[in-house]
Design a protein around this motif. Structure first.
Motif, PDB file in Angstrom:
ATOM      1  N   ASN A   1     -27.831   5.516  22.630  1.00  0.00           N
ATOM      2  CA  ASN A   1     -27.830   6.369  21.448  1.00  0.00           C
ATOM      3  C   ASN A   1     -29.215   6.780  20.980  1.00  0.00           C
ATOM      4  N   ASN A   2     -30.208   5.902  21.181  1.00  0.00           N
ATOM      5  CA  ASN A   2     -31.527   6.242  20.648  1.00  0.00           C
ATOM      6  C   ASN A   2     -32.683   5.941  21.591  1.00  0.00           C
ATOM      7  N   GLY A   3     -32.402   5.419  22.780  1.00  0.00           N
ATOM      8  CA  GLY A   3     -33.481   5.173  23.738  1.00  0.00           C
ATOM      9  C   GLY A   3     -34.264   3.914  23.476  1.00  0.00           C
ATOM     10  N   ASP A   4     -33.828   3.082  22.522  1.00  0.00           N
ATOM     11  CA  ASP A   4     -34.519   1.815  22.256  1.00  0.00           C
ATOM     12  C   ASP A   4     -34.312   0.842  23.412  1.00  0.00           C
ATOM     13  N   ALA A   5     -35.346   0.073  23.698  1.00  0.00           N
ATOM     14  CA  ALA A   5     -35.188  -1.024  24.647  1.00  0.00           C
ATOM     15  C   ALA A   5     -34.388  -2.119  23.955  1.00  0.00           C
ATOM     16  N   LEU A   6     -33.455  -2.714  24.692  1.00  0.00           N
ATOM     17  CA  LEU A   6     -32.632  -3.767  24.106  1.00  0.00           C
ATOM     18  C   LEU A   6     -32.868  -5.083  24.851  1.00  0.00           C
ATOM     19  N   TYR A   7     -32.716  -6.141  24.120  1.00  0.00           N
ATOM     20  CA  TYR A   7     -32.812  -7.470  24.711  1.00  0.00           C
ATOM     21  C   TYR A   7     -31.594  -8.272  24.289  1.00  0.00           C
ATOM     22  N   TYR A   8     -31.214  -9.210  25.165  1.00  0.00           N
ATOM     23  CA  TYR A   8     -30.171 -10.141  24.760  1.00  0.00           C
ATOM     24  C   TYR A   8     -30.791 -11.169  23.831  1.00  0.00           C
ATOM     25  N   THR A   9     -30.128 -11.474  22.738  1.00  0.00           N
ATOM     26  CA  THR A   9     -30.732 -12.407  21.796  1.00  0.00           C
ATOM     27  C   THR A   9     -30.873 -13.793  22.414  1.00  0.00           C
ATOM     28  N   ASP A  10     -29.932 -14.171  23.267  1.00  0.00           N
ATOM     29  CA  ASP A  10     -30.002 -15.513  23.849  1.00  0.00           C
ATOM     30  C   ASP A  10     -29.397 -15.516  25.252  1.00  0.00           C
ATOM     31  N   GLY A  11     -29.953 -14.720  26.128  1.00  0.00           N
ATOM     32  CA  GLY A  11     -29.481 -14.693  27.513  1.00  0.00           C
ATOM     33  C   GLY A  11     -28.339 -13.733  27.716  1.00  0.00           C
ATOM     34  N   LYS A  12     -28.084 -13.457  28.997  1.00  0.00           N
ATOM     35  CA  LYS A  12     -27.047 -12.485  29.361  1.00  0.00           C
ATOM     36  C   LYS A  12     -25.732 -12.793  28.672  1.00  0.00           C
ATOM     37  N   GLY A  13     -25.069 -11.745  28.210  1.00  0.00           N
ATOM     38  CA  GLY A  13     -23.758 -11.941  27.609  1.00  0.00           C
ATOM     39  C   GLY A  13     -23.817 -12.098  26.095  1.00  0.00           C
ATOM     40  N   SER A  14     -25.012 -12.464  25.591  1.00  0.00           N
ATOM     41  CA  SER A  14     -25.089 -12.622  24.139  1.00  0.00           C
ATOM     42  C   SER A  14     -25.297 -11.246  23.511  1.00  0.00           C
ATOM     43  N   GLU A  15     -25.411 -11.231  22.220  1.00  0.00           N
ATOM     44  CA  GLU A  15     -25.600  -9.968  21.511  1.00  0.00           C
ATOM     45  C   GLU A  15     -26.920  -9.308  21.892  1.00  0.00           C
ATOM     46  N   THR A  16     -26.957  -8.006  21.830  1.00  0.00           N
ATOM     47  CA  THR A  16     -28.213  -7.331  22.140  1.00  0.00           C
ATOM     48  C   THR A  16     -28.880  -6.868  20.858  1.00  0.00           C
ATOM     49  N   THR A  17     -30.208  -6.727  20.953  1.00  0.00           N
ATOM     50  CA  THR A  17     -30.958  -6.277  19.784  1.00  0.00           C
ATOM     51  C   THR A  17     -32.193  -5.509  20.235  1.00  0.00           C
ATOM     52  N   ALA A  18     -32.668  -4.626  19.386  1.00  0.00           N
ATOM     53  CA  ALA A  18     -33.923  -3.934  19.687  1.00  0.00           C
ATOM     54  C   ALA A  18     -35.097  -4.655  19.036  1.00  0.00           C
ATOM     55  N   ASN A  19     -34.777  -5.667  18.233  1.00  0.00           N
ATOM     56  CA  ASN A  19     -35.832  -6.390  17.524  1.00  0.00           C
ATOM     57  C   ASN A  19     -36.259  -7.606  18.347  1.00  0.00           C
ATOM     58  N   TYR A  20     -37.428  -7.483  18.968  1.00  0.00           N
ATOM     59  CA  TYR A  20     -37.873  -8.495  19.915  1.00  0.00           C
ATOM     60  C   TYR A  20     -38.037  -9.856  19.271  1.00  0.00           C
ATOM     61  N   SER A  21     -38.345  -9.870  17.970  1.00  0.00           N
ATOM     62  CA  SER A  21     -38.597 -11.172  17.350  1.00  0.00           C
ATOM     63  C   SER A  21     -37.316 -11.976  17.164  1.00  0.00           C
ATOM     64  N   GLU A  22     -36.157 -11.351  17.405  1.00  0.00           N
ATOM     65  CA  GLU A  22     -34.904 -12.097  17.304  1.00  0.00           C
ATOM     66  C   GLU A  22     -34.483 -12.680  18.650  1.00  0.00           C
ATOM     67  N   VAL A  23     -35.318 -12.464  19.672  1.00  0.00           N
ATOM     68  CA  VAL A  23     -34.889 -12.762  21.037  1.00  0.00           C
ATOM     69  C   VAL A  23     -35.399 -14.119  21.492  1.00  0.00           C
ATOM     70  N   LYS A  24     -34.509 -14.890  22.138  1.00  0.00           N
ATOM     71  CA  LYS A  24     -34.929 -16.189  22.676  1.00  0.00           C
ATOM     72  C   LYS A  24     -35.129 -16.078  24.177  1.00  0.00           C
TER      73      LYS A  24
END
Lengths: 999, 441
Positions: A801-824
């Motif tokens: 939708n917006n071209g943001d890079a996404l990360y899994y908050t806690d490994g594959k399958g977990s929720e995704t976020t564009a906010n890197y500081s929420e990522v483990k």
């Protein structure tokens, strides 16, 4: 010292022997009629009577009448039994060289044995396996040829460090390289490079000097090296003269090389497009365009970038075609009394990286003389000089390989041919043109040795070995080099390491009946290592015509250190063969070292092994399909003492402040510090089928190393960053399979295949601080996992939708976020391969032969730490890899590359986005040779001649996007052990042609 | 067989003779051990010099402290043009706990703390009473300086940083330690500085003297809003330290020996110290990376007089970026406390308290302006003084602290935003079980 001379004198006392009733004499020769010295002769039925042949191959025996036959036995030859006939008192015996696999001579520590008697796991390579391969170091020639031995060169620099791992990595923080022993002398193998990039200290050795390499892999074979054997031992035997006609051997080869792969980056048009878009996305239409164009104006250095005036392919500027030429000449031969080998080699390698070349000259002389029937003595001496032109380490702007990040809009050179100084990053050509860094490596390795046959079965050896490695480095950086504000800079250093070792040992051989043999070795060894290091830096030179440090108006730094370590060791080994089929061996070594803490100075390293040659049993003897069946088992303890010379001590160093001296606490001490201890179990089975047409070895091993030395991270708030402790345990378990097959063996046509494949599973059993995780960069040490394992946030792709890079908050399958500081971060992959293998085929038809070796590695990942710059969807103006063109552009785009945003930090944080599989299969070497028929050669007095074509790394199959799946960052500062690639130069791909002539 | 036994006996005899295990005692030549380092007067004094040495390292006042304070405190006054992502995180107020430079700063500052504690714990080794007092004073000054940086960078109103007041020598146990309260850390800083100011000599070469301690006390009190104490300490320094403003603005910077204006400067030579202010602010010709930090128009806009020397105190690199002239001498010293700051503190405190200790605020401010050829002011507000600080002290590590203490904002973030406080480094979080992360990380 005096005592030893006294002792040696005592040893010179003579020995007499008993009398008997009938007399018989004779001579033992090889099929060519050359006398064989030292053949064991046993009178069958009279176990106490026997002889060995003298320097002319002759013997003289007094025998009781009842003796009916004599047995002649010599390592490397077929054993022969002769029936005595009445009235014959002068006999001539010809021993055939042994061809059976099982009788191959294996070099082990402080002696040699036959493969038959071996209860250990030792891999042997001969000069045939390693010669004529166009690489500048001998280690690379072993690649893919021994099971469980992984050999990689750090990167494609000619002097690049070599990583050899025997059965996995058994130390987590300390040296993991094996102990190299050259003709009994442990070699200095310390990286003395001062430019931050690891260099191979054993470059000085030419593979053409080597007769054979025996790799001791299990505890039973390596335990005789005690506190230094835990990473395995590589025994190198240099070439010796053989009794017979003088042999003059000349080998000349010459080849060309190129990089195996160069990363593809954007061309000028693509660059403009991507960065204009990136700037607009970040700054808005007008400001973005202005920002991008302003930058293009600067980086194009006055050229017309709008009309594509310049489109520099920096990969082509940084890398070039290299070349390699080798010449070696040797003369060898000898008579029954004296054997000699002497030769010289010349190697000139022009690297594939601009400014990286090597030249090596080496010479060797090995001499052995039989003083008398009882005493022989000799000397080996190798000298070499290596000159290397070097480039900066991978973490420097001016290292050539990182220039692929320069903008293609920048001309590499100005119109007048000088390097363009106005580039985005410092132009490495300025460094190439106006600076130099030269390493001179001088090496002397030698030993004098004597062997005294005290009585028939007992001999004494005394070896005095010496190793000198002297490395000088000279750097001058001129006025026009990047970051130069001091009117020139010079650095000179000299590192001299010297090692002497004195080994004294007895060997006792006793044949009991003719089928049982007891061998005992016992001795003592003292070694002393000294290292002296000096360096000086200076600035302010009158002009760039002055490059020597004496011309520096200001000396800015001087260093000097003198380090020493000693080892005092005792060792013993007994092996017993019963009835030609049951084997048992035990060894023990006690090592004391100055390196260990005051409370932990001595260590004892025992090992034991057993073997059973099942195929010699009567129930299998008539079973023709199975030509060989042997099972063996070994268990032992080894140490790793490569922990630094003063790792146990609390240290305060001198520092300076405004020309005043000060003291700073630099290392917390630990009096209990000691070596790392490995316990290894090896179970093996060897078999041969159809008269050894198919032969195989299968080994299982389990190696547990405890007392791992760790620089345990401390809370920074304590004032120090780490303390050395023996805490932690790691396990390496694996299997190794070797399969040799003689597919076709007709008179003119032969085809053999050798396959080796091995699996290694590395697992951490315990760690310091109650098994707390240890994290370095992107590497994690965690109990239950391989050491180390990648520990990274998991990249989740791009939000459509917006071209943001996404990360899994806690490994594959977990929720995704564009906010890197929420990522483990999560466990993301192995740094070391789990499977490695090598496949060699040799095909020959008459004089024509083809051989080729593939190597492969599977299971490791590689982290491209440079990706955050070059694959960052236009985060900064550095050039991007072509795959960044697949960036997200409009709503609904499905891609792995986020929207291009200049200075936006969109997706270039550390994550699995830059982690890839490092699996590869590579055609490591290929050789096509033709032996010129003797019918032609006879006329020109040439014994034999061969022309050959040789290739190295000609084919690579990998999915890795970086330069090379084998290359890793060479800069200490980047953590080269953690599977990091940092635009590390690719390996060289070399094709050469050569000629080998023997007169 | 008899022979065999004979030789084996001989072997053992031989082996015992040369087995002198003395050979296994090898001492390093490059370093000394605990018992040597901490037992002689000479060595304890040298450990103090070692503490100064650590002040001159990059993670300390060698420059990252100043650079990060200014980047965090900048909205669009400066640009970050370099490739290092760590300073860019600071400028973007998006710092992460694994920011390597933040980790370096933390570790470097605490190394400095331990060095000073080593000195303070072994003062009894020093026999000469005068020397002992001087050493104690300098060590306490350095410890207070270090804790003040730790507090400002990593702490907030309540939670500060771990407080170690004795040295760590045995590192083999669990060294976890919890964060102290801000009050506890402030108490230590003020006690250390008051003690140091009381016992340090009035002149002490380029090492800390009485006025360095007083000047730092003034800075600390100003930060805490204790204007009376701050103004008093600043006045003491101005009146009694013998320092005078450098004749012109340029003369206050880039020198190898302390100038008339320097109250305390970090000493850099070509042989020691790491000056990363040069690395990031200077052109390649001046020993830097070419201008990783450049000045933007937003900063130049705060000047009210085009003749003000400070408004033109820059040069241009090849790219045309404006680079400050404060850092152009590669091995120049780093001024840490200048007399100009003391004058600004006295002026601000007088203005806030409506007093005229030493001089009226407007005279103090004008003395600074006259030096830089800026037109004298005829009226003065508190806002003028804060602006004057920005004109005078830019790029010297004051930006974020002035924002915080004046409760203003930067880049639309209020002064108390957690984003303006550095995260506790991940390395500390991994090793210190009692450590608590800052809010927002």
């Amino acid at each position: 010292m005096k005592q030893l001379f006294l002792f040696l004198l005592l040893m010179l006392g003579s020995i007499s022997y008993s009398l008997a009733q009938k007399s018989i004499k004779g001579i033992v020769t090889d099929p060519n009629g050359q006398a064989i010295i030292g053949v064991n002769i046993i009178a069958d039925g009279a176990p106490k009577i026997g002889a060995i042949t003298d320097i002319d191959g002759k013997f003289n025996l007094q025998l009781p009448n009842k003796v009916q036959s004599l047995t002649f036995n010599f390592l490397g030859y077929e054993t022969k039994t002769i029936n005595l006939s009445d009235g014959v008192d002068d006999i001539k015996i010809i021993l055939e060289e042994s061809t059976k696999l099982i009788d191959e001579v294996m070099v082990i520590g402080y002696g040699s044995t036959s493969k038959r008697n071996l209860t250990d796991n030792v891999a042997k390579l001969t000069s045939e396996n390693i010669s004529n391969i166009a690489v500048s170091n001998f280690q690379n020639t072993m690649s893919g040829k021994a099971a469980g031995v992984r050999i990689n060169q750090t990167n494609g620099k000619v002097e690049g460090g070599i990583n050899v791992r025997i059965r996995g990595t058994s130390s987590l923080s300390q040296a993991t390289e094996p102990l190299y022993v050259l003709d009994g002398m442990p070699l200095i193998n310390q990286n003395e490079s001062s430019n931050g990039a690891v260099m191979n200290p054993l470059l000085s050795l030419s593979s053409s000097e080597i007769e054979s390499i025996d790799i001791l892999k299990d505890a039973s074979s390596a335990a005789i090296y005690g506190a230094r054997g835990a990473n395995g031992v590589v025994l190198i035997t240099t070439k010796k003269g053989k009794v017979g006609k003088t042999n003059v051997s000349l080998n000349i080869s010459s080849g060309i090389s190129s990089p195996t792969n160069v990363i593809k980056v954007l061309n000028a048009a693509q660059y403009k497009e991507l960065f204009t878009e990136a700037a607009i996305n970040s700054l808005g239409e007008d400001a973005g365009k202005a920002e991008a164009e302003g930058f293009f104006d600067f980086v194009s250095n006055g050229t017309d970038w709008r009309n594509g005036a310049v489109d520099t392919d920096w990969g082509k500027v940084a890398f070039k075609d290299g070349s390699q030429s080798d010449m070696d000449l040797s003369i060898s031969g000898g008579d029954a009394k004296t054997q000699y080998f002497f030769g010289g080699t010349l190697n000139k390698t022009k690297g594939i990286i601009l400014g990286n070349d090597l030249q090596r000259l080496s010479a060797r002389m090995n001499l052995k003389h039989q003083l008398s029937f009882k005493i022989s003595a000799g000397m080996n001496l190798g000298i070499s000089k290596t000159i290397i032109d070097r480039v900066a380490n991978d973490n420097e702007f001016v290292t050539p390989s990182s220039s692929i990040e320069q903008s293609p809009l920048s001309p590499a050179l100005n119109e007048d041919g000088t390097p363009n100084p106005n580039t985005l990053y410092p132009n490495f050509l300025l460094e190439d043109r106006y600076a130099d860094f030269t390493t001179n490596l001088h090496r002397i390795t030698g030993k004098v040795f004597a062997e005294y046959n005290i009585i028939q079965n007992l001999k004494f050896n005394s070896d005095l070995g010496y190793d000198l490695s002297n490395q000088t480095e000279n750097q001058y950086r001129g006025r026009l080099t990047p970051f130069m504000a001091t009117n020139g800079f010079a650095y000179n250093s000299n590192a001299k390491s010297e090692n002497y070792i004195w080994s004294n040992y007895f060997t006792y051989n006793k044949e009991i009946n003719k089928t049982s043999l007891l061998t005992v070795v016992a001795g003592q060894e003292f070694s002393n290592s000294d290292r002296i290091f000096n360096s000086v830096s200076g600035v302010q030179f009158p002009s760039d015509d002055f490059k020597s440090i004496s011309s520096a108006a200001e000396i800015t730094q001087g260093k000097g250190s003198n380090e020493r370590y000693n080892f005092l060791s005792y060792f013993a080994r007994a092996s017993f063969m019963l009835q030609d089929k049951y084997f048992v061996k035990a060894s023990i070594r006690r090592d004391g070292s100055s390196r260990f803490g005051a409370n932990q100075r001595y260590g004892v390293f025992p090992a034991m092994s057993v073997g059973w040659l099942v195929s010699e049993e009567s129930f299998l003897k008539d079973f023709n399909t199975i030509s060989l069946l042997k099972v063996r088992a070994s268990y032992g303890q080894l140490g790793n003492s490569e922990i630094g010379n003063f790792a146990s001590k609390s240290l305060y160093n001198g520092v300076s402040y405004n020309r005043g001296s000060g003291i700073r606490l630099t290392q917390p001490g630990n009096n209990d510090l000691t070596w790392e201890k490995s316990k290894q179990l090896d179970l093996g089975i060897e078999f041969g089928l159809f008269k050894d047409r198919i032969s195989s070895e299968l080994d299982f091993y389990s190696k547990r190393t405890d007392g791992l030395l760790f620089n345990v991270p401390l809370p920074g708030s304590s004032g120090q960053l780490g303390i050395n402790k023996n805490i932690g345990e790691v396990e390496n378990k694996g299997i190794e399979l070797v399969l040799n097959s003689k597919n076709i063996t007709s008179k003119n046509f032969e085809w053999t295949t050798n396959l080796n494949i091995s699996n290694n599973t590395n697992k951490i059993i315990s760690l310091p601080n109650n098994n707390a995780d240890i994290i370095f960069f992107t590497a994690l040490y965690r109990v239950g996992h391989a050491a180390p394992t990648f520990y990274l946030p998991e990249y989740a792709g791009v939000d459509p939708n917006n071209g943001d890079a996404l990360y899994y908050t806690d490994g594959k399958g977990s929720e995704t976020t564009a906010n890197y500081s929420e990522v483990k971060p999560v466990l993301a992959g192995n740094t070391q391969p789990t499977w490695i293998g090598g496949l060699t085929n040799e095909v020959s038809y008459k004089g024509l032969a083809l051989s080729f070796t593939f190597v492969g590695e599977w299971g490791a990942s590689i982290y491209n730490a440079f990706g955050k710059f070059t694959s960052s969807n236009g985060d900064f103006f550095g050039n991007q890899t072509v795959n960044q063109l697949n960036r997200w552009q409009k709503v609904g785009d499905i891609t792995e590359v986020p929207q291009a945003r200049l200075y936006g930090g969109n997706g270039n944080a550390i994550s699995t986005r830059y982690l890839q599989k490092a699996d590869f299969i590579r055609l490591r070497n290929v050789m096509l040779s033709y032996d010129i028929p003797s019918s032609i050669l006879g006329k020109v007095k040439i014994r034999n001649a061969r022309i050959y074509l040789s290739g190295v790394n000609l084919l690579t199959f990998t999915e890795y996007d970086g330069f090379d799946p084998e290359s890793r960052a060479d800069a200490n500062s980047l953590g080269s052990n953690y599977g990091i690639d940092y635009e590390s130069a690719p390996q060289a791909k070399t094709t050469s042609i050569g000629l080998n002539i023997n007169f | 067989m008899n022979h065999l036994i004979k030789y084996i006996v001989l072997l053992f005899a031989f082996v015992t003779i040369i087995s002198c295990s003395k050979e296994l005692n090898v001492e390093p030549t490059l370093s000394i051990s605990d018992n040597v380092a901490l037992t002689s007067e000479e060595n304890i004094k040298k450990i103090l010099i070692g503490a100064y040495h650590s002040q001159a390292l990059e993670g300390n006042h060698g420059g990252y402290l100043q650079i990060f304070s200014d980047l965090i405190g900048s909205d669009n006054q400066v640009s970050w043009n370099g490739t290092f992502y760590e300073p860019r995180e600071a400028l973007n107020k998006s710092m992460l706990p694994n920011n390597g430079i933040i980790g370096l700063m933390w570790n470097s500052l605490y190394e400095s703390v331990n060095q000073t504690n080593l000195v303070l714990d072994h003062l009894s080794v020093i026999k000469d009473e005068n020397e002992k007092t001087r050493v104690e004073g300098e060590a306490k000054f350095l410890r207070a300086l270090t804790y003040f940086e730790l507090l400002r960078l990593f702490g907030n109103d309540v939670k500060a940083v771990p407080l170690r007041t004795t040295s760590v020598k045995d590192f083999s146990g669990d060294l976890s330690i919890k964060r102290s309260t801000t009050d506890e850390v402030i108490t230590l800083i003020i006690n250390d500085l008051q003690k140091a100011a009381g016992i340090l000599p009035k002149e002490n070469g380029f090492y800390a003297d009485k006025y360095a301690a007083l000047a730092l006390l003034a800075r600390v009190q100003l930060y805490l809003g204790n204007y009376k104490a701050a103004g008093g300490a600043a006045h003491d320094v101005i009146a009694n330290s013998g320092r005078a403003l450098a004749p012109n603005y340029a003369a206050a910077f880039n020198h190898d020996v302390n100038g008339s204006e320097d109250i305390f400067a970090v000493q850099i030579t070509s042989q020691s110290g790491q000056n990363v202010l040069i690395t990031f602010y200077a052109s390649e010709e001046n020993g830097g990376r070419g201008g990783d930090i450049s000045i933007n128009q937003d900063y130049l806009n705060i000047f009210d007089d085009p003749n003000d020397v400070r408004s033109k105190f820059y040069y241009q690199n090849a790219k045309g970026d404006f680079l400050t002239n404060k850092y152009v001498s590669q091995f120049g010293d780093i001024p840490l406390i200048r007399l100009a700051e003391m004058i600004l503190i006295r002026a601000e405190c007088n203005q806030r308290l409506n007093t005229a200790l030493g001089a009226s605020p407007i005279d103090d401010i004008n003395s600074i302006r006259i030096r830089s050829s800026a037109a004298v002011l005829t009226t003065l507000t508190l806002g003028d003084i804060i602006k004057e600080r920005q004109r005078e002290l830019a790029f010297e590590g004051f930006a974020i602290y002035d924002i915080k203490r004046t409760k203003s904002s930067v880049a639309s973030l209020p002064f108390d935003s957690p984003k303006l406080v550095m995260p506790i480094p991940q390395s500390e979080m991994n090793t210190n079980k009692l450590m608590e992360q800052n809010d927002g990380y």
